[in-house]
Design a protein around this motif. Sequence first.
Motif, PDB file in Angstrom:
ATOM      1  N   ASN A 201       0.850  -1.187   0.000  1.00  0.00           N
ATOM      2  CA  ASN A 201       0.000   0.000   0.000  1.00  0.00           C
ATOM      3  C   ASN A 201       0.889   1.241   0.000  1.00  0.00           C
ATOM      4  O   ASN A 201       1.529   1.561   1.005  1.00  0.00           O
TER       5      ASN A 201
ATOM      6  N   LYS B 190      -0.203   4.348  -0.626  1.00  0.00           N
ATOM      7  CA  LYS B 190      -0.982   5.562  -0.440  1.00  0.00           C
ATOM      8  C   LYS B 190      -0.287   6.489   0.552  1.00  0.00           C
ATOM      9  O   LYS B 190       0.091   6.083   1.652  1.00  0.00           O
ATOM     10  N   GLY B 191      -0.099   7.732   0.150  1.00  0.00           N
ATOM     11  CA  GLY B 191       0.533   8.714   1.025  1.00  0.00           C
ATOM     12  C   GLY B 191       2.041   8.723   0.964  1.00  0.00           C
ATOM     13  O   GLY B 191       2.673   9.612   1.552  1.00  0.00           O
TER      14      GLY B 191
ATOM     15  N   GLU C 126       5.425   9.702  -0.312  1.00  0.00           N
ATOM     16  CA  GLU C 126       5.877  10.845  -1.084  1.00  0.00           C
ATOM     17  C   GLU C 126       7.288  10.622  -1.600  1.00  0.00           C
ATOM     18  O   GLU C 126       8.025   9.764  -1.104  1.00  0.00           O
TER      19      GLU C 126
ATOM     20  N   ASN D  87      -6.545  -2.575  -5.806  1.00  0.00           N
ATOM     21  CA  ASN D  87      -6.621  -1.544  -4.758  1.00  0.00           C
ATOM     22  C   ASN D  87      -6.831  -0.134  -5.294  1.00  0.00           C
ATOM     23  O   ASN D  87      -6.695   0.835  -4.543  1.00  0.00           O
ATOM     24  N   LYS D  88      -7.129   0.003  -6.579  1.00  0.00           N
ATOM     25  CA  LYS D  88      -7.489   1.299  -7.139  1.00  0.00           C
ATOM     26  C   LYS D  88      -9.006   1.320  -7.315  1.00  0.00           C
ATOM     27  O   LYS D  88      -9.563   0.473  -8.017  1.00  0.00           O
TER      28      LYS D  88
ATOM     29  N   PRO E 273     -11.831   9.498  -8.232  1.00  0.00           N
ATOM     30  CA  PRO E 273     -11.327   8.508  -7.262  1.00  0.00           C
ATOM     31  C   PRO E 273     -12.368   8.229  -6.180  1.00  0.00           C
ATOM     32  O   PRO E 273     -13.094   9.140  -5.749  1.00  0.00           O
TER      33      PRO E 273
ATOM     34  N   THR F 218     -12.810   7.511  -2.458  1.00  0.00           N
ATOM     35  CA  THR F 218     -11.990   7.694  -1.257  1.00  0.00           C
ATOM     36  C   THR F 218     -12.700   7.293   0.028  1.00  0.00           C
ATOM     37  O   THR F 218     -12.092   7.300   1.098  1.00  0.00           O
TER      38      THR F 218
ATOM     39  N   THR G  31      -6.614  10.395 -13.035  1.00  0.00           N
ATOM     40  CA  THR G  31      -7.772   9.523 -12.850  1.00  0.00           C
ATOM     41  C   THR G  31      -8.190   8.902 -14.182  1.00  0.00           C
ATOM     42  O   THR G  31      -8.490   7.705 -14.261  1.00  0.00           O
TER      43      THR G  31
END
Length: 373
Positions: free
Chosen positions: A204, A206-207, A209, A282-283, A302, A304, A354
């Motif tokens: 995962n 996500k987030g 950077e 996971n998208k 997306p 969310t 997207t």
Amino acid sequence: MGIISKSKSDYKKSKKPRWVSSDKVMKLAKQNHILCVLGAWSNGKSYACKNGVVRECWKNKTRFAFVRRNDLENKDSIIENYFLDCNVEDITDGEFNGIICYRKDIFLAKYDPDTEKWKKGYLIGHGFSLSAYAHTKSGVYQNYEYMLFEEFITTGQYLSGEFSEPYRLMRLMSTVFRNNDGHVILVGNTITPLCPYMREWSLNLKGLEQGQTRTFEFSNSYGNVTKICVYLTEPTDKKSNMFFMHEKEIHGGAFHSAEHDHVNGDIANANVIYTAVFSYENKMFLGRFVELNGAHFWYIEPKTSEIKPNTRTFGDLRIQSDLHTKGITPIHPNEKTVIDYLNAGKIRYSDNLTGTLFIQVYNKLRMYNTRFS
């Protein structure tokens, strides 16, 4: 499984390009069993990885496996070209000054100006392809310490068939390292976050950077722990007049996106006729079939938030519902009309990334239609 670390880089803004550090890559590689190095085109990640691996194997008198996806990429000439910029002379203190390949064996070599030929020296590695992994499983590969897999992310086709591509890589790792621990480095451009390795290993991101790392732990029934680290490299901040489009993607390391259709008008004023959620690896995307200013189309953005009960869903979700199908197939005659609009490309997107990702997901889900028809 659990995330055990997340660290931020402390690099500062500079007018000079930021290249990936070989020392940092190899430090991360030694601390983990598998290291995924992701970043922009031409930011020095391949250079850092190949030089780091060759240096470690020369120092420790060990070997490495050089892996490509297809056998066509695993030719001697292509392998030699890949290592053409490897700083062999510095690594070996002048004992060798190049790398040559013969029948996929990779040698440190010395160029003889008198004969104008290369002389093979230390056998430091061997070339492998995942497409032909089954032909290597009975081989004996001694003293292998590293595995370097280039371009593990692609916008093209991953290997399919009875065994998935991540499974083939794990089997190749088992063949090369046998019962010994080794270090695997996967190098990839940030061209798409849709990748079977991310799904197979539940990575995962996500987030995460640029300049950060994230490490995951996996335990098996014997109590053995495998550590996988993802390193999203820093943007290079290079400037080039050649790339007047996709600057963020090529130099900055942002994921690839193309130009897509957006809404003319305020989507908040649209009349929502139908709603569905699309998911793959996971998208997740929220899709709404709407009418706005007399036009009918799908609006994709997306997803969310949590999926609410009684929501129409498509994709690889592990869900038991009469409103779920893997493929984009109608479950009611009235649904066929809105799906026809989707198949006809009557779609608007919240943003370009997207749009790029949804089209990739849509094409994957369309494959389910073919598989189960």
